[in-house]
Scaffold this active site. Structure first.
Site, PDB file in Angstrom:
ATOM      1  N   ARG A  79       0.926  -1.137  -0.048  1.00  0.00           N
ATOM      2  CA  ARG A  79       0.058   0.168   0.080  1.00  0.00           C
ATOM      3  C   ARG A  79       0.870   1.221   0.041  1.00  0.00           C
ATOM      4  O   ARG A  79       1.900   1.507   0.954  1.00  0.00           O
ATOM      5  CB  ARG A  79      -0.977   0.018   1.178  1.00  0.00           C
ATOM      6  CG  ARG A  79      -1.942   1.207   1.452  1.00  0.00           C
ATOM      7  CD  ARG A  79      -3.044   1.004   0.655  1.00  0.00           C
ATOM      8  NE  ARG A  79      -4.023   2.006   0.950  1.00  0.00           N
ATOM      9  CZ  ARG A  79      -4.233   3.118   0.149  1.00  0.00           C
ATOM     10  NH1 ARG A  79      -4.061   3.191  -0.924  1.00  0.00           N
ATOM     11  NH2 ARG A  79      -5.318   3.677   0.937  1.00  0.00           N
ATOM     12  N   PHE A  89       6.693   3.729   6.890  1.00  0.00           N
ATOM     13  CA  PHE A  89       6.719   4.959   7.865  1.00  0.00           C
ATOM     14  C   PHE A  89       6.900   4.549   9.316  1.00  0.00           C
ATOM     15  O   PHE A  89       6.546   3.283   9.658  1.00  0.00           O
ATOM     16  CB  PHE A  89       5.101   5.551   7.683  1.00  0.00           C
ATOM     17  CG  PHE A  89       4.790   5.920   6.550  1.00  0.00           C
ATOM     18  CD1 PHE A  89       5.568   6.524   5.563  1.00  0.00           C
ATOM     19  CD2 PHE A  89       3.211   6.133   6.072  1.00  0.00           C
ATOM     20  CE1 PHE A  89       5.267   7.087   4.305  1.00  0.00           C
ATOM     21  CE2 PHE A  89       2.963   6.474   5.047  1.00  0.00           C
ATOM     22  CZ  PHE A  89       3.740   6.996   4.115  1.00  0.00           C
ATOM     23  N   GLN A  90       7.751   5.384   9.899  1.00  0.00           N
ATOM     24  CA  GLN A  90       8.026   4.752  11.271  1.00  0.00           C
ATOM     25  C   GLN A  90       6.907   4.435  12.347  1.00  0.00           C
ATOM     26  O   GLN A  90       6.953   3.471  12.841  1.00  0.00           O
ATOM     27  CB  GLN A  90       8.931   6.114  11.992  1.00  0.00           C
ATOM     28  CG  GLN A  90       9.603   5.606  13.300  1.00  0.00           C
ATOM     29  CD  GLN A  90      10.451   6.763  13.817  1.00  0.00           C
ATOM     30  OE1 GLN A  90       9.793   7.732  13.907  1.00  0.00           O
ATOM     31  NE2 GLN A  90      11.574   6.446  14.218  1.00  0.00           N
ATOM     32  N   GLN A 148      -6.230  -2.451  12.093  1.00  0.00           N
ATOM     33  CA  GLN A 148      -6.039  -0.923  11.733  1.00  0.00           C
ATOM     34  C   GLN A 148      -5.058  -0.561  10.576  1.00  0.00           C
ATOM     35  O   GLN A 148      -5.328   0.582  10.117  1.00  0.00           O
ATOM     36  CB  GLN A 148      -5.684  -0.242  13.224  1.00  0.00           C
ATOM     37  CG  GLN A 148      -5.542   1.050  13.380  1.00  0.00           C
ATOM     38  CD  GLN A 148      -6.713   1.983  13.396  1.00  0.00           C
ATOM     39  OE1 GLN A 148      -8.096   1.139  13.739  1.00  0.00           O
ATOM     40  NE2 GLN A 148      -7.198   3.191  13.238  1.00  0.00           N
ATOM     41  N   GLU A 175     -12.508 -21.443  28.432  1.00  0.00           N
ATOM     42  CA  GLU A 175     -11.700 -22.178  29.240  1.00  0.00           C
ATOM     43  C   GLU A 175     -11.766 -21.275  30.435  1.00  0.00           C
ATOM     44  O   GLU A 175     -10.440 -21.332  31.082  1.00  0.00           O
ATOM     45  CB  GLU A 175     -10.565 -22.518  28.633  1.00  0.00           C
ATOM     46  CG  GLU A 175     -10.493 -23.519  27.574  1.00  0.00           C
ATOM     47  CD  GLU A 175     -11.217 -24.923  27.771  1.00  0.00           C
ATOM     48  OE1 GLU A 175     -10.991 -25.310  28.733  1.00  0.00           O
ATOM     49  OE2 GLU A 175     -11.638 -25.295  26.493  1.00  0.00           O
ATOM     50  N   ARG A 187      -4.341 -16.283  43.527  1.00  0.00           N
ATOM     51  CA  ARG A 187      -4.233 -17.676  44.551  1.00  0.00           C
ATOM     52  C   ARG A 187      -3.294 -18.394  44.232  1.00  0.00           C
ATOM     53  O   ARG A 187      -2.520 -18.716  45.384  1.00  0.00           O
ATOM     54  CB  ARG A 187      -5.525 -18.546  44.035  1.00  0.00           C
ATOM     55  CG  ARG A 187      -6.941 -17.979  44.360  1.00  0.00           C
ATOM     56  CD  ARG A 187      -8.080 -18.945  44.415  1.00  0.00           C
ATOM     57  NE  ARG A 187      -9.128 -18.186  44.598  1.00  0.00           N
ATOM     58  CZ  ARG A 187     -10.448 -18.584  44.135  1.00  0.00           C
ATOM     59  NH1 ARG A 187     -10.644 -19.830  43.512  1.00  0.00           N
ATOM     60  NH2 ARG A 187     -11.694 -17.805  44.667  1.00  0.00           N
TER      61      ARG A 187
END
Length: 197
Positions: A79, A89-90, A148, A175, A187
């Site tokens: 892109r 880009f950083q 994102q 779970e 605990r």
């Protein structure tokens, strides 16, 4: 089998490749030869199986997050904005670095928990709870970050990240919820501390 019935197939947000329904048992009778374990110990057997189940769910999260990271990396390399790939880009590099780090850390915790379970270590319950809690939360965030990075395309069903995001969401519930994992971890910490005194 007499007394065994199943509810309707549930419509879910994710995990649509795996059917889910209620299993109902009404006065089901089994021959004594089919008894697993000792009579009255079924709850203990089920609870002991949860450690392996927690590691399994954490492993699924790691796999989903790794897939999302790979897909996002390929997307940002292809892109272009302002004449160059957005992957250069950083800010994007920082996001990808955090994603791959989270996947790696999750994998290390899952492997550690699996080894503890295999060795029947006294820490296995805590290790499984920590791996499940950490990996499912971290890997869901990785999938969200991958979405994102895709921008608006990430929200479209044409791109696979949205499906994986939906699938990973349930992992913090299955779970034992991640809130329950925190209770278990706390605990176990108290037990470990008490044994040192």
């Amino acid at each position: 089998m007499a007394g065994l019935s199943f509810g309707k197939a549930e419509e879910k947000l994710g995990w649509n490749a795996q059917p889910t329904c209620a299993v109902m048992m009404d006065n089901v009778r089994l021959p004594a030869a089919n008894l697993l374990g000792s009579e009255g110990k079924g709850f203990n057997i089920a609870m002991n199986a949860l450690n392996g189940g927690r590691i399994n769910i954490a492993s699924c999260s790691v796999g989903g997050a790794e897939f999302c990271t790979d897909v996002a990396l390929k997307y940002v390399q292809g892109r272009h904005q302002f004449g160059k790939p957005i992957g250069t880009f950083q800010n994007t590099e920082f996001k990808l670095a955090d994603m791959v780090t989270a996947v790696h850390a999750s994998r290390v915790m899952v492997r550690h928990a699996a080894q503890a379970l295999d060795c029947e270590a006294s820490s296995a319950t805590m290790d499984a709870a920590m791996a499940k809690r950490f990996a499912t939360d971290a890997c869901f965030r990785v999938a969200d970050d991958a979405l994102q990075l895709h921008g608006g395309y990430g929200y479209l069903k044409d791109y696979p990240v949205e499906r994986v995001l939906r699938d990973l969401r349930v992992h913090s519930i299955l779970e034992g919820t991640n809130e329950v994992m925190r209770v278990i971890i706390a605990r176990e910490m108290h037990k470990q501390q008490a044994s040192k005194v």
